[in-house]
Design an enzyme around this catalytic site. Structure first.
Site, PDB file in Angstrom:
ATOM      1  N   ASP A 196      21.414  -8.546  17.529  1.00 40.60           N
ATOM      2  CA  ASP A 196      21.517  -7.520  16.493  1.00 40.60           C
ATOM      3  C   ASP A 196      20.901  -8.088  15.228  1.00 40.60           C
ATOM      4  N   HIS A 255       2.738  -2.446  -8.158  1.00 41.13           N
ATOM      5  CA  HIS A 255       1.648  -2.794  -7.262  1.00 41.13           C
ATOM      6  C   HIS A 255       2.132  -3.458  -5.977  1.00 41.13           C
ATOM      7  N   THR A 287      -8.024  -7.840   3.408  1.00 43.98           N
ATOM      8  CA  THR A 287      -7.846  -6.543   4.074  1.00 43.98           C
ATOM      9  C   THR A 287      -9.010  -6.281   5.016  1.00 43.98           C
ATOM     10  N   SER A 316      -1.269  -3.494  14.392  1.00 42.23           N
ATOM     11  CA  SER A 316      -1.577  -4.716  15.133  1.00 42.23           C
ATOM     12  C   SER A 316      -0.816  -4.798  16.451  1.00 42.23           C
ATOM     13  N   TRP A 368       6.424   9.759 -11.342  1.00 41.53           N
ATOM     14  CA  TRP A 368       7.268   8.772 -10.652  1.00 41.53           C
ATOM     15  C   TRP A 368       7.243   7.448 -11.392  1.00 41.53           C
ATOM     16  N   TYR A 403       1.974  -2.355  -1.526  1.00 37.32           N
ATOM     17  CA  TYR A 403       1.765  -3.177  -0.336  1.00 37.32           C
ATOM     18  C   TYR A 403       3.007  -3.224   0.522  1.00 37.32           C
ATOM     19  N   LYS A 421      -8.569  -7.870   8.273  1.00 38.77           N
ATOM     20  CA  LYS A 421      -7.707  -7.125   9.176  1.00 38.77           C
ATOM     21  C   LYS A 421      -8.474  -6.010   9.876  1.00 38.77           C
ATOM     22  N   HIS A 430       8.309  14.626  -6.076  1.00 38.20           N
ATOM     23  CA  HIS A 430       7.515  14.415  -4.863  1.00 38.20           C
ATOM     24  C   HIS A 430       7.179  12.928  -4.715  1.00 38.20           C
ATOM     25  N   HIS A 444      -4.257  -3.385 -12.942  1.00 40.53           N
ATOM     26  CA  HIS A 444      -5.375  -2.487 -12.619  1.00 40.53           C
ATOM     27  C   HIS A 444      -4.934  -1.020 -12.716  1.00 40.53           C
ATOM     28  N   HIS A 445      -3.635  -0.791 -12.868  1.00 39.69           N
ATOM     29  CA  HIS A 445      -3.177   0.581 -13.105  1.00 39.69           C
ATOM     30  C   HIS A 445      -3.248   0.925 -14.586  1.00 39.69           C
ATOM     31  N   SER A 474      19.917  -0.907  -2.309  1.00 38.68           N
ATOM     32  CA  SER A 474      19.817  -0.671  -0.868  1.00 38.68           C
ATOM     33  C   SER A 474      18.649  -1.442  -0.271  1.00 38.68           C
ATOM     34  N   SER A 475      17.492  -1.333  -0.914  1.00 39.06           N
ATOM     35  CA  SER A 475      16.309  -2.006  -0.364  1.00 39.06           C
ATOM     36  C   SER A 475      16.466  -3.515  -0.384  1.00 39.06           C
ATOM     37  N   ARG A 481      -5.138  14.390 -13.153  1.00 39.83           N
ATOM     38  CA  ARG A 481      -3.984  14.597 -12.283  1.00 39.83           C
ATOM     39  C   ARG A 481      -2.805  15.087 -13.112  1.00 39.83           C
ATOM     40  N   GLU A 496       4.771  -2.940  -4.681  1.00 40.65           N
ATOM     41  CA  GLU A 496       5.402  -1.820  -3.977  1.00 40.65           C
ATOM     42  C   GLU A 496       4.414  -1.106  -3.053  1.00 40.65           C
TER      43      GLU A 496
HETATM   44  C1  HEA Z   1       4.381   8.096  -0.438  1.00 37.44           C
HETATM   45  C2  HEA Z   1       3.819   8.939   0.213  1.00 37.44           C
HETATM   46  C3  HEA Z   1       3.283  10.282  -0.111  1.00 37.44           C
HETATM   47  C4  HEA Z   1       3.078  11.242   0.849  1.00 37.44           C
HETATM   48  C5  HEA Z   1       3.391  11.131   2.329  1.00 37.44           C
HETATM   49  C6  HEA Z   1       2.523  12.366   0.160  1.00 37.44           C
HETATM   50  C7  HEA Z   1       2.187  13.552   0.815  1.00 37.44           C
HETATM   51  C8  HEA Z   1       1.581  14.641   0.191  1.00 37.44           C
HETATM   52  N1  HEA Z   1       1.213  14.736  -1.124  1.00 37.44           N
HETATM   53 FE1  HEA Z   1       1.598  13.357  -2.545  1.00 37.44          FE
HETATM   54  N2  HEA Z   1       1.979  11.985  -3.997  1.00 37.44           N
HETATM   55  C9  HEA Z   1       2.562  10.764  -3.818  1.00 37.44           C
HETATM   56  C10 HEA Z   1       2.925  10.202  -2.605  1.00 37.44           C
HETATM   57  C11 HEA Z   1       2.848  10.841  -1.379  1.00 37.44           C
HETATM   58  N3  HEA Z   1       2.382  12.105  -1.178  1.00 37.44           N
HETATM   59  C12 HEA Z   1       2.715  10.099  -5.089  1.00 37.44           C
HETATM   60  C13 HEA Z   1       3.295   8.724  -5.314  1.00 37.44           C
HETATM   61  C14 HEA Z   1       2.211  10.967  -6.047  1.00 37.44           C
HETATM   62  C15 HEA Z   1       2.120  10.736  -7.545  1.00 37.44           C
HETATM   63  C16 HEA Z   1       3.254  11.390  -8.240  1.00 37.44           C
HETATM   64  C17 HEA Z   1       3.078  11.311  -9.714  1.00 37.44           C
HETATM   65  O1  HEA Z   1       2.009  11.668 -10.220  1.00 37.44           O
HETATM   66  O2  HEA Z   1       4.022  10.874 -10.385  1.00 37.44           O
HETATM   67  C18 HEA Z   1       1.736  12.142  -5.333  1.00 37.44           C
HETATM   68  C19 HEA Z   1       1.135  13.232  -5.950  1.00 37.44           C
HETATM   69  C20 HEA Z   1       0.599  14.318  -5.271  1.00 37.44           C
HETATM   70  C21 HEA Z   1      -0.237  15.309  -5.856  1.00 37.44           C
HETATM   71  C22 HEA Z   1      -0.730  15.323  -7.285  1.00 37.44           C
HETATM   72  C23 HEA Z   1       0.202  16.039  -8.141  1.00 37.44           C
HETATM   73  C24 HEA Z   1      -0.247  16.028  -9.554  1.00 37.44           C
HETATM   74  O3  HEA Z   1      -0.992  15.149  -9.962  1.00 37.44           O
HETATM   75  O4  HEA Z   1       0.203  16.919 -10.257  1.00 37.44           O
HETATM   76  C25 HEA Z   1      -0.532  16.227  -4.872  1.00 37.44           C
HETATM   77  C26 HEA Z   1      -1.372  17.416  -5.054  1.00 37.44           C
HETATM   78  O5  HEA Z   1      -1.961  17.893  -4.195  1.00 37.44           O
HETATM   79  C27 HEA Z   1       0.125  15.778  -3.679  1.00 37.44           C
HETATM   80  C28 HEA Z   1       0.073  16.437  -2.462  1.00 37.44           C
HETATM   81  C29 HEA Z   1       0.624  15.939  -1.292  1.00 37.44           C
HETATM   82  C30 HEA Z   1       0.628  16.683  -0.048  1.00 37.44           C
HETATM   83  C31 HEA Z   1       0.103  18.060   0.159  1.00 37.44           C
HETATM   84  C32 HEA Z   1       1.233  15.852   0.871  1.00 37.44           C
HETATM   85  C33 HEA Z   1       1.439  16.172   2.327  1.00 37.44           C
HETATM   86  O6  HEA Z   1       1.003  15.112   3.113  1.00 37.44           O
HETATM   87  C34 HEA Z   1       2.879  16.487   2.632  1.00 37.44           C
HETATM   88  C35 HEA Z   1       3.011  17.044   4.014  1.00 37.44           C
HETATM   89  C36 HEA Z   1       4.421  17.248   4.422  1.00 37.44           C
HETATM   90  C37 HEA Z   1       5.061  18.436   4.385  1.00 37.44           C
HETATM   91  C38 HEA Z   1       4.433  19.655   3.847  1.00 37.44           C
HETATM   92  C39 HEA Z   1       6.473  18.540   4.824  1.00 37.44           C
HETATM   93  C40 HEA Z   1       6.663  19.009   6.197  1.00 37.44           C
HETATM   94  C41 HEA Z   1       6.613  20.466   6.461  1.00 37.44           C
HETATM   95  C42 HEA Z   1       7.383  21.446   5.999  1.00 37.44           C
HETATM   96  C43 HEA Z   1       8.320  21.291   4.845  1.00 37.44           C
HETATM   97  C44 HEA Z   1       7.318  22.761   6.614  1.00 37.44           C
HETATM   98  C45 HEA Z   1       6.963  23.840   5.668  1.00 37.44           C
HETATM   99  C46 HEA Z   1       5.507  23.861   5.416  1.00 37.44           C
HETATM  100  C47 HEA Z   1       4.887  24.818   4.718  1.00 37.44           C
HETATM  101  C48 HEA Z   1       5.613  25.880   3.998  1.00 37.44           C
HETATM  102  C49 HEA Z   1       3.374  24.847   4.661  1.00 37.44           C
HETATM  103  N4  HEA Z   1       0.793  14.614  -3.946  1.00 37.44           N
HETATM  104  C1  HEA Z   2      -0.240   1.970   0.487  1.00 42.04           C
HETATM  105  C2  HEA Z   2      -0.571   2.019  -0.711  1.00 42.04           C
HETATM  106  C3  HEA Z   2      -1.801   1.490  -1.359  1.00 42.04           C
HETATM  107  C4  HEA Z   2      -2.741   0.577  -0.922  1.00 42.04           C
HETATM  108  C5  HEA Z   2      -2.767  -0.194   0.377  1.00 42.04           C
HETATM  109  C6  HEA Z   2      -3.692   0.455  -1.975  1.00 42.04           C
HETATM  110  C7  HEA Z   2      -4.789  -0.402  -1.904  1.00 42.04           C
HETATM  111  C8  HEA Z   2      -5.646  -0.638  -2.967  1.00 42.04           C
HETATM  112  N1  HEA Z   2      -5.625  -0.028  -4.187  1.00 42.04           N
HETATM  113 FE1  HEA Z   2      -4.392   1.491  -4.728  1.00 42.04          FE
HETATM  114  N2  HEA Z   2      -2.985   2.775  -5.399  1.00 42.04           N
HETATM  115  C9  HEA Z   2      -1.900   3.225  -4.705  1.00 42.04           C
HETATM  116  C10 HEA Z   2      -1.542   2.855  -3.422  1.00 42.04           C
HETATM  117  C11 HEA Z   2      -2.227   1.920  -2.670  1.00 42.04           C
HETATM  118  N3  HEA Z   2      -3.376   1.283  -3.015  1.00 42.04           N
HETATM  119  C12 HEA Z   2      -1.141   4.165  -5.476  1.00 42.04           C
HETATM  120  C13 HEA Z   2       0.131   4.873  -5.039  1.00 42.04           C
HETATM  121  C14 HEA Z   2      -1.808   4.287  -6.685  1.00 42.04           C
HETATM  122  C15 HEA Z   2      -1.497   5.204  -7.863  1.00 42.04           C
HETATM  123  C16 HEA Z   2      -0.217   4.976  -8.519  1.00 42.04           C
HETATM  124  C17 HEA Z   2      -0.015   5.981  -9.609  1.00 42.04           C
HETATM  125  O1  HEA Z   2      -0.698   5.869 -10.644  1.00 42.04           O
HETATM  126  O2  HEA Z   2       0.798   6.905  -9.420  1.00 42.04           O
HETATM  127  C18 HEA Z   2      -2.959   3.382  -6.606  1.00 42.04           C
HETATM  128  C19 HEA Z   2      -3.848   3.189  -7.650  1.00 42.04           C
HETATM  129  C20 HEA Z   2      -4.820   2.212  -7.650  1.00 42.04           C
HETATM  130  C21 HEA Z   2      -5.553   1.832  -8.815  1.00 42.04           C
HETATM  131  C22 HEA Z   2      -5.365   2.395 -10.228  1.00 42.04           C
HETATM  132  C23 HEA Z   2      -6.156   3.599 -10.413  1.00 42.04           C
HETATM  133  C24 HEA Z   2      -5.916   4.232 -11.709  1.00 42.04           C
HETATM  134  O3  HEA Z   2      -4.824   4.745 -11.931  1.00 42.04           O
HETATM  135  O4  HEA Z   2      -6.834   4.221 -12.522  1.00 42.04           O
HETATM  136  C25 HEA Z   2      -6.430   0.854  -8.421  1.00 42.04           C
HETATM  137  C26 HEA Z   2      -7.389   0.173  -9.324  1.00 42.04           C
HETATM  138  O5  HEA Z   2      -7.858  -0.851  -9.099  1.00 42.04           O
HETATM  139  C27 HEA Z   2      -6.224   0.632  -7.012  1.00 42.04           C
HETATM  140  C28 HEA Z   2      -6.917  -0.291  -6.241  1.00 42.04           C
HETATM  141  C29 HEA Z   2      -6.607  -0.584  -4.918  1.00 42.04           C
HETATM  142  C30 HEA Z   2      -7.315  -1.591  -4.144  1.00 42.04           C
HETATM  143  C31 HEA Z   2      -8.495  -2.420  -4.580  1.00 42.04           C
HETATM  144  C32 HEA Z   2      -6.697  -1.624  -2.929  1.00 42.04           C
HETATM  145  C33 HEA Z   2      -7.054  -2.554  -1.777  1.00 42.04           C
HETATM  146  O6  HEA Z   2      -5.907  -3.135  -1.244  1.00 42.04           O
HETATM  147  C34 HEA Z   2      -7.825  -1.867  -0.697  1.00 42.04           C
HETATM  148  C35 HEA Z   2      -8.411  -2.851   0.266  1.00 42.04           C
HETATM  149  C36 HEA Z   2      -9.065  -2.221   1.482  1.00 42.04           C
HETATM  150  C37 HEA Z   2     -10.386  -2.039   1.690  1.00 42.04           C
HETATM  151  C38 HEA Z   2     -11.377  -2.431   0.656  1.00 42.04           C
HETATM  152  C39 HEA Z   2     -10.889  -1.390   2.918  1.00 42.04           C
HETATM  153  C40 HEA Z   2     -11.172  -2.293   4.079  1.00 42.04           C
HETATM  154  C41 HEA Z   2     -12.038  -3.465   3.787  1.00 42.04           C
HETATM  155  C42 HEA Z   2     -13.222  -3.712   4.344  1.00 42.04           C
HETATM  156  C43 HEA Z   2     -13.788  -2.839   5.418  1.00 42.04           C
HETATM  157  C44 HEA Z   2     -13.903  -4.965   3.925  1.00 42.04           C
HETATM  158  C45 HEA Z   2     -15.124  -4.849   3.120  1.00 42.04           C
HETATM  159  C46 HEA Z   2     -14.964  -4.024   1.891  1.00 42.04           C
HETATM  160  C47 HEA Z   2     -15.548  -4.288   0.706  1.00 42.04           C
HETATM  161  C48 HEA Z   2     -16.270  -5.535   0.401  1.00 42.04           C
HETATM  162  C49 HEA Z   2     -15.495  -3.261  -0.380  1.00 42.04           C
HETATM  163  N4  HEA Z   2      -5.235   1.483  -6.569  1.00 42.04           N
HETATM  164 CU   LIG Z   3      -2.098  -1.232  -7.469  1.00 45.52          CU
END
Ligand code: HEA
Ligand code: HEA
Ligand SMILES: [Cu+2]
Ligand code: CUA
Lengths: 542, 270, 288
Positions: free
Chosen positions: A111, A258, A333, A273, A147, A262, A336, A82, A307-308, A174-175, A455, A260
């Site tokens: 293009d 990380h 952020t 925007s 993942w 962003y 923005k 997933h 921070h991860h 690809s990317s 989790r 990634e």
């Molecule tokens: C990048 C984007 C992304 C997106 C869009 C989503 C979307 C969703 N994620 Fe995501 N999720 C991740 C990224 C994302 N996730 C990542 C990176 C992890 C961590 C993996 C890891 O731990 O290694 C994670 C882990 C994660 C967990 C934790 C699993 C665990 O720790 O064991 C869960 C649990 O609820 C979850 C739920 C969902 C759900 C319900 C959606 C929903 O938004 C999805 C909705 C979309 C659909 C459902 C598809 C469309 C509809 C159909 C197919 C029709 C059929 C529908 C039905 C039968 C109801 N995700």
């Molecule tokens: C699109 C993806 C995305 C984005 C944008 C962010 C944004 C941020 N993330 Fe997140 N993060 C993930 C995707 C993302 N993260 C994923 C996928 C994981 C889990 C990966 C995994 O383990 O599988 C993760 C995990 C993760 C962790 C590790 C948690 C853990 O495993 O223990 C941390 C810890 O610092 C963190 C921090 C942040 C912070 C500080 C931001 C900041 O950029 C957020 C900044 C935004 C705001 C703060 C809101 C707006 C601001 C204001 C309104 C201004 C005023 C606010 C203040 C002064 C507070 N993220």
């Molecule tokens: Cu991060």
């Protein structure tokens, strides 16, 4: 007002390049940015459903305590797949697809800069995912180490290890090619007068994202290559007995990982925007600050990776450094967020579907950002880490952040692509149903994490039953809602009778809106003459 | 309270000075975010209602204000400093593992915990044992067992998946140092009521400390994906008053010879 | 800037990309099968590689034909340049991952395993007999005793070879710029020869390492970083040398003019990049 420029859309016939005939010939061999954009978008939608289906398995198993549906190893496989499919299959290709469609139109180019390579960047992807999915049918099943593929666990996999690593190599190649193409396009293909600081913010966001991609995907390739050699060729990178360190993998991985995240949000910032000024009928507030904030976020993203890994046992100084760095990201952020809100202030707002998604983005992404800032506080992260609190955080920024922005973009530009208006009514149904269900799905996960649910577990104590059930119901609801999304798109492209004008939206500015809808096969065969007021942000080079 | 209860929605305050401070930091972060969110979202909602085209709003043309932009760069910086200060102090204190009276070595392996009471009041204890998921939970958790997870009880606590055969017995009011490692893959040792988790990594030793204030039973689980049974390697601490703990330790010492066989299993190296 | 003279050339549809994707699938899928002991993997991989080679020949053939036919204007040329520059940057980052691993292990994990700084408990509880040193194959001496290469033998020679190849390449480039064909071909040829000698020495060095020094990929972290860094570098030298050969043939065929010879320059950039990486290797892998 952006009047349609007659000099441009008459010259849409290119003498040596007609739209190719024959379905296969067109879609397999195409070098056209629009066709390739469409391929990317369709592929990404398909992967969103596949990844979503995996998520539905997760949510179904977590519906109640006790193991009802799948074996725990299969559950882990679902979690890992997933994550991989959503990130590399759904979100990233969707943004690349949008870039392909829109960048040449937004900067006045015929293009993409390297059209043949553009085709290759796309066509690697289906093969990469073929390889990844094939592991699910191999003895021992697909990857089960998350993942993030941390060793030593990831190395315990059977046949899937080599296959999934090679598939990640392919996704990376690809990317990288896609990103090179985008940078070359933006730097080299702008029409005269389209100075860097007059480019639409979406273009800026992609320029910076492309840089991030080229900088970090090779690092991921290096990290997984070391996994491969550790398993198959006896190296000791991640084995302390041989002088390596399992934690080193995490450092290298998150140096990629990380930035990634962003990569998955900066283009979303770009989209929002574009959308908010259009439906506010007011120029984007603080254009330059928005651009600098993007650059600033990108820069900071390189120095916060650990921070991860607050709980891996880094020295005190390391934890502090990464905590402060991470907290700093809230500042650009925040700029923005505040600028978007101020753009709306004093505008003349209407709430068509793209605007609804963009407004939901601003609020829900902020909520995700707030939990991010909480996670950055190391002592608190000692509690949050690897719990559902983190899952809630990243789904707020990824689903209601990245995915919502993509949906906003699709509704925003679909009339331009197809030449028809989508059904506003069903678009709104899709929005409201998504917005309500997604909160039901992910908000309770904060509570679960805080209350102590880790989790990546297939089963849990009964104390977590209630919120999990709510979350699962929200999940199924959200999933089903996405069928509406597909319905609206299919209807718009194939059945809608309502023709879209060139400008489509009353408040839209920018070169893409000076082209007719649907946009001609070759965007700007001749560079457009840019007149005052044609650009989204007016004359911003002051 | 200590262990997870239905509808729990916040972090436990825990049972040590540190865990209380972690909770306070968490709440401080929460209130700061809540405050910012309230202000930002209120302004946004006002804009959404006041400046609707349908209400006749006409768009302004301004798009820049250096003063505003400076203000909203500086205020978040101040708020973040407000968070960073207590976080730093707390982190420094959490890092200070010196002067512990009891040292427990924790080794994770798939899918059990191995505890070794390395040293108590400067003396080697020789007490060590393995702690695994309790039999009843294990029976119920099998796929399609048809058994009800709610029926699993430890005294009156619904302890499904949070119960072990041999709990980790610890003294109250004593500074305890944990040295944490793993034998096969990464695990993480986490008891929420102590306020922290620490990764257990093969070949590497991490340390951490706690001082429990109240006797009781505290439950946690492995918090790093470690393969098939990651969900099924819980941790249970039984915290006893110091005297009772010493009694317990003495009785275990007597039986230590027999447990030694268990100990030299895969958990030992070097 | 984006000034166009004439139209920007947008090629017709091409079947090479999808061909290349298939080739990539075959190569990597075959490699994966082979690594999991399926003998068929070798065949699949060979087919994949063959496809890739055909693809590259076909693809570059199209590009060269178009280029020679004068279809590319200045702007297309700039696109190619940007493409090559950013491709090389991605390669830099790829090597960065392995250099990062080298620095991390040398500066952090080995000292920690030896009980320095933050690593006290690790050393005390798990590896009390281990003291930090470099080179190292870790506390369990994985792979057994080994001897390291002296930097002042083959490696130094190889450094000189690569550096001179950089110089000969520059001379060739200069010859091209002033239109001196014979000198161009001679020095370009010389560059290829120097590259080939470098590779020969490296093969010899690997042979020595495996057969007389007991230094292998399996020699703990030292062997791992040593062979991964020098191995990937060697692979890049090989690729660079092949590209130089192509460029030599194209020079001989008169494809390049004094002012328009991007193909040549791209390969030259690549070669210099490989050169610089080697300097890093020489310093951090061999000398320090
Ligand atoms: C990048 C984007 C992304 C997106 C869009 C989503 C979307 C969703 N994620 Fe995501 N999720 C991740 C990224 C994302 N996730 C990542 C990176 C992890 C961590 C993996 C890891 O731990 O290694 C994670 C882990 C994660 C967990 C934790 C699993 C665990 O720790 O064991 C869960 C649990 O609820 C979850 C739920 C969902 C759900 C319900 C959606 C929903 O938004 C999805 C909705 C979309 C659909 C459902 C598809 C469309 C509809 C159909 C197919 C029709 C059929 C529908 C039905 C039968 C109801 N995700
Ligand atoms: C699109 C993806 C995305 C984005 C944008 C962010 C944004 C941020 N993330 Fe997140 N993060 C993930 C995707 C993302 N993260 C994923 C996928 C994981 C889990 C990966 C995994 O383990 O599988 C993760 C995990 C993760 C962790 C590790 C948690 C853990 O495993 O223990 C941390 C810890 O610092 C963190 C921090 C942040 C912070 C500080 C931001 C900041 O950029 C957020 C900044 C935004 C705001 C703060 C809101 C707006 C601001 C204001 C309104 C201004 C005023 C606010 C203040 C002064 C507070 N993220
Ligand atoms: Cu991060
Ligand atoms: Cu042990 Cu998870």
């Amino acid at each position: 007002m952006a009047a349609v420029n007659p000099a441009i859309h008459q010259d849409t016939h290119d003498i040596h390049d007609h739209k190719p005939h024959g379905f296969l010939h067109r879609w397999l061999f195409t070098t056209n940015h629009k066709d390739i954009g469409t391929l990317y978008l369709v592929f990404s939608l398909a992967m969103f459903f596949v990844g979503g289906a995996f998520a539905m398995v997760i949510r179904a198993e977590l519906f109640q305590p006790g193991m009802q549906l799948v074996q725990p190893e299969f559950f882990n496989e679902m979690t890992s797949m997933h994550g991989l499919v959503m990130i590399f299959g759904a979100i990233m290709p969707a943004f690349v697809g949008l870039a392909n469609w829109m960048l040449p139109m937004m900067i006045g180019a015929p293009d993409m800069a390297l059209p043949r390579m553009n085709n290759w960047s796309f066509w690697i992807l289906p093969f990469a995912f073929l390889m990844l999915f094939s592991t699910m049918f191999m003895p021992g099943g697909g990857p089960q180490g998350g993942w993030t593929m941390y060793p030593p666990l990831a190395l315990q996999g059977g046949m899937n290890v080599a296959f999934s690593i090679f598939s990640i190599h392919m996704m990376g190649i690809s990317s990288i090619m896609g990103a090179i193409n985008i940078i070359a396009t933006i730097l080299n293909m702008r029409a005269p007068g389209m100075d860097l600081l007059r480019m639409p913010v979406f273009v800026w966001s992609w320029l910076i994202t492309a840089f991030l991609l080229i900088a970090v995907l090779p690092v991921l390739a290096g990290a997984v290559t070391m996994l491969l050699t550790d398993k198959y060729f006896g190296t000791s990178f991640f084995n302390a007995a041989g002088g390596g360190d399992p934690v080193m993998y995490q450092h290298i991985f998150w140096f990629f990982g990380h930035p990634e995240v962003y990569i998955m949000i900066l283009p979303a910032f770009g989209i929002v925007s574009e959308v908010i000024p259009t439906f506010s009928r007011k120029p984007l507030f603080g254009y330059q600050a928005m651009v600098y904030a993007l650059a600033c976020i990108a820069f900071l993203s390189f120095i916060v990776w650990a921070h991860h890994m607050f709980t891996v046992g880094m020295p005190l100084g390391g934890n502090l450094f990464f905590m402060y760095g991470t907290m700093l990201i809230a500042i650009p952020t925040g700029v923005k967020i505040f600028n978007w809100v101020t753009t709306m202030w004093g505008g003349s707002l209407t709430f068509e579907t793209p605007m609804l998604f963009a407004c939901a983005f601003v609020i829900l992404f902020s909520i995700g950002g707030f939990s991010g800032v909480s996670l950055a506080l190391v002592p608190a992260d000692f509690q949050y880490h690897d719990t559902f609190f983190v899952v809630a955080h990243f789904h707020y920024v990824l689903v209601t952040g990245a995915a919502f922005a993509i949906m906003a973009a699709v509704y925003y530009w679909l009339p331009k692509w197809s030449g028809h208006m989508y059904s506003e009514k069903w678009g709104k149904v899709h929005f409201w149903s998504s917005a309500i269900s997604v909160n039901l799905l992910f908000f309770p996960q904060h509570f679960l994490g805080l209350a102590g649910m880790p989790r990546r577990i297939a089963d849990y104590n009964v104390a977590f039953a209630e919120f999990n059930m709510i979350s699962s119901i929200g999940g199924f609801w959200f999933g089903l809602t996405q069928i509406i999304f597909v319905g609206v798109i299919v209807h718009c492209v194939f059945f809608s009778r309502v023709r879209a004008t060139g400008q489509v939206w009353e408040g839209s500015h920018g070169l893409e809106w000076t082209l007719p809808s649907p946009a001609p096969y070759h965007s700007f065969s001749e560079p457009p003459v840019i007149t005052a007021g044609m650009l989204a942000h007016g004359d911003v080079s002051r | 309270m200590a262990n997870p209860q239905p509808w729990d929605w916040n972090m436990p305050k825990g049972v040590s000075g540190i865990s209380q401070r972690v909770y306070d930091l968490h709440m401080l972060g929460f209130y700061v975010c809540l405050g910012i969110g309230a202000v930002v979202f209120t302004i946004m909602f006002i804009a959404m209602f006041r400046f609707r085209k349908s209400r006749g709003a006409v768009a302004e043309t301004w798009a820049h204000s250096t003063r505003l932009e400076t203000v909203w760069t500086i205020i978040p910086i101040l708020l973040l400093m407000m968070l960073a200060w207590p976080a730093t102090r707390l982190l420094i204190d959490m890092n200070d593992v010196g002067d512990a009276d009891l040292t427990v070595k924790v080794t994770g392996f798939q899918w059990r915990w191995h505890y070794d009471y390395v040293e108590y009041e400067k003396a080697n204890t020789g007490v060590a044992f393995i702690s695994s998921l309790a039999a009843e939970s294990n029976r119920v958790r099998q796929l399609g067992s048809g058994l009800d997870p709610h029926s699993v009880k430890d005294e009156d606590y619904a302890s499904y998946l949070l119960d072990v055969d041999n709990p980790l017995v610890l003294p109250v009011g004593v500074k305890i140092r944990f040295v944490i490692t793993a034998d096969d893959v990464n695990h993480a040792w986490w008891v929420p009521t102590l306020g922290w988790k620490q990764d257990a990594i093969p070949g590497i030793v991490n340390d951490a400390w706690t001082q429990i204030d109240e006797p009781g039973t505290y439950r946690g689980q492995c918090a790093e994906l470690c393969g098939r049974d990651h969900a099924f390697m819980p941790i249970v601490i039984r915290a006893l008053p110091k005297a009772e703990f010493e009694q317990w330790l003495a009785s275990r010492k007597a039986g230590a010879a027999s447990t030694a066989a268990l100990v030299t299993g895969p958990g030992h190296r070097g | 800037m984006a000034q166009t003279q004439g139209a920007y050339y947008v090629p017709h549809g091409s079947h090479w990309p999808i061909f290349g994707s298939l080739g990539m699938l075959g190569t990597l899928g075959g490699a994966a099968l082979w690594m999991d002991d399926f003998q068929i993997g070798k065949l699949v991989m060979a087919v994949g590689i063959a496809l890739m080679i055909v693809m590259f020949i076909g693809w570059f053939h199209s590009v060269i034909t178009e280029s020679v036919a004068g279809k590319y204007n200045k702007q297309v040329d700039v696109s190619f340049r940007l493409g090559m520059i950013w491709f090389i940057f991605s390669e830099v980052m790829f090597f960065g991952a392995f250099f990062g691993a080298l620095f991390y292990t040398r500066m952090l994990s080995i000292p920690w395993l030896g009980g320095m700084g933050h690593g006290g408990p690790t050393n005390e509880f798990l590896w009390p007999a281990f003291t930090a040193a470099w080179p190292s194959n870790g506390p369990d001496a994985i792979g057994g005793d080994f001897t390291v290469m002296s930097p002042w033998g083959i490696p130094l020679l190889n450094t000189l070879l690569l550096l001179s190849s950089g110089i000969t390449l520059t001379i060739a480039h200069h010859a091209l710029r002033v239109g001196h064909r014979a000198r161009l071909l001679t020095f370009l040829g010389l560059t290829v020869v120097l590259g080939a000698i470098f590779l020969g020495f490296q093969v010899y060095e690997y042979y020595e390492a495996y057969h007389h020094y007991n230094l292998t990929l399996g020699s703990g972290i030292y062997g791992s970083t040593f062979f991964m860094l020098t191995g990937f570098h060697g692979a890049h030298v090989t690729l660079g040398a092949i590209m130089l050969c192509v460029i030599w043939a194209r020079s001989a065929a008169g494809h390049f003019s004094r002012n328009d010879h991007f193909g040549f320059e791209a390969v030259a950039w690549y070669w210099h990049f490989v050169d610089v990486v080697w300097l890093g290797l020489f310093v951090f892998v061999y000398v320090l």
